[in-house]
Design a protein around this motif. Structure first.
Motif, PDB file in Angstrom:
ATOM      1  N   ALA A   1      18.788 -58.677  20.699  1.00 13.45           N
ATOM      2  CA  ALA A   1      20.138 -59.213  20.531  1.00 13.45           C
ATOM      3  C   ALA A   1      20.643 -58.946  19.112  1.00 13.45           C
ATOM      4  O   ALA A   1      21.794 -58.539  18.916  1.00 13.45           O
TER       5      ALA A   1
ATOM      6  N   VAL B   1      31.570 -61.195  20.185  1.00 12.05           N
ATOM      7  CA  VAL B   1      30.156 -61.355  20.553  1.00 12.05           C
ATOM      8  C   VAL B   1      30.025 -61.488  22.073  1.00 12.05           C
ATOM      9  O   VAL B   1      29.155 -60.870  22.683  1.00 12.05           O
TER      10      VAL B   1
ATOM     11  N   ARG C   1      33.628 -64.938  18.073  1.00 13.33           N
ATOM     12  CA  ARG C   1      32.998 -65.407  19.306  1.00 13.33           C
ATOM     13  C   ARG C   1      33.395 -64.519  20.478  1.00 13.33           C
ATOM     14  O   ARG C   1      32.569 -64.117  21.290  1.00 13.33           O
TER      15      ARG C   1
ATOM     16  N   ALA D   1      23.277 -60.753  12.070  1.00 16.94           N
ATOM     17  CA  ALA D   1      22.783 -61.889  12.836  1.00 16.94           C
ATOM     18  C   ALA D   1      21.419 -62.297  12.315  1.00 16.94           C
ATOM     19  O   ALA D   1      20.704 -61.488  11.721  1.00 16.94           O
TER      20      ALA D   1
ATOM     21  N   TYR E   1      30.020 -58.277  23.897  1.00 21.09           N
ATOM     22  CA  TYR E   1      28.782 -57.498  23.841  1.00 21.09           C
ATOM     23  C   TYR E   1      27.746 -58.017  24.839  1.00 21.09           C
ATOM     24  O   TYR E   1      26.588 -57.640  24.781  1.00 21.09           O
TER      25      TYR E   1
ATOM     26  N   SER F   1      24.956 -66.962  19.528  1.00 23.00           N
ATOM     27  CA  SER F   1      25.017 -65.883  20.509  1.00 23.00           C
ATOM     28  C   SER F   1      24.122 -66.120  21.707  1.00 23.00           C
ATOM     29  O   SER F   1      24.410 -65.636  22.795  1.00 23.00           O
TER      30      SER F   1
ATOM     31  N   PHE G   1      27.111 -61.426  25.504  1.00 22.33           N
ATOM     32  CA  PHE G   1      26.617 -62.771  25.216  1.00 22.33           C
ATOM     33  C   PHE G   1      27.685 -63.774  25.674  1.00 22.33           C
ATOM     34  O   PHE G   1      28.382 -64.389  24.872  1.00 22.33           O
TER      35      PHE G   1
ATOM     36  N   ALA H   1      28.345 -67.264  24.209  1.00 21.23           N
ATOM     37  CA  ALA H   1      28.580 -67.380  22.768  1.00 21.23           C
ATOM     38  C   ALA H   1      29.558 -68.512  22.493  1.00 21.23           C
ATOM     39  O   ALA H   1      30.506 -68.730  23.240  1.00 21.23           O
TER      40      ALA H   1
ATOM     41  N   LEU I   1      23.943 -56.671  18.079  1.00 24.66           N
ATOM     42  CA  LEU I   1      25.004 -57.176  17.208  1.00 24.66           C
ATOM     43  C   LEU I   1      25.117 -56.344  15.936  1.00 24.66           C
ATOM     44  O   LEU I   1      26.217 -56.080  15.452  1.00 24.66           O
TER      45      LEU I   1
ATOM     46  N   VAL J   1      28.698 -68.157  14.904  1.00 25.02           N
ATOM     47  CA  VAL J   1      28.710 -68.009  16.345  1.00 25.02           C
ATOM     48  C   VAL J   1      27.273 -68.018  16.853  1.00 25.02           C
ATOM     49  O   VAL J   1      26.441 -67.230  16.404  1.00 25.02           O
TER      50      VAL J   1
END
Length: 87
Positions: free
Chosen positions: A31, A75, A72, A42, A78, A19, A80, A83, A35, A17
């Motif tokens: 970031a 993410v 995805r 990440a 969160y 981000s 993003f 994503a 994550l 993914v």
């Protein structure tokens, strides 16, 4: 700048993914920390675009496509919103 790796991984994911991309490496690190707090590993991958360096944040996804899309969505949750799954 070489790819920055969170957790125990030692490579940039070929599938996973995307981000986000950041012009400031500190924002990319933030970031990764966000994550990581969700338990997701990440990496930061610097890329050159039009003479400038961008820092892409990537999360390695499971081999199952459905799980990749679920990741995805997680993410994106969160913060993003852009994503997307890369395969």
């Amino acid at each position: 700048m070489k790819p920055s790796h969170a957790g125990t991984g030692n490579h940039s994911p070929e599938e996973g993914v995307f981000s986000g991309a950041f012009g400031n490496p500190a924002n990319a690190e933030r970031a990764v920390q966000i994550l990581a707090s969700s338990g997701k590993e990440a990496v930061i991958e610097p890329v050159e675009r039009n003479g400038a360096t961008l820092y892409r944040v990537l999360v390695e996804a499971a081999s199952d496509e459905g799980e990749a899309y679920a990741l995805r969505d997680l993410v994106a949750g969160y913060g993003f919103a852009d994503a997307r799954v890369i395969i």
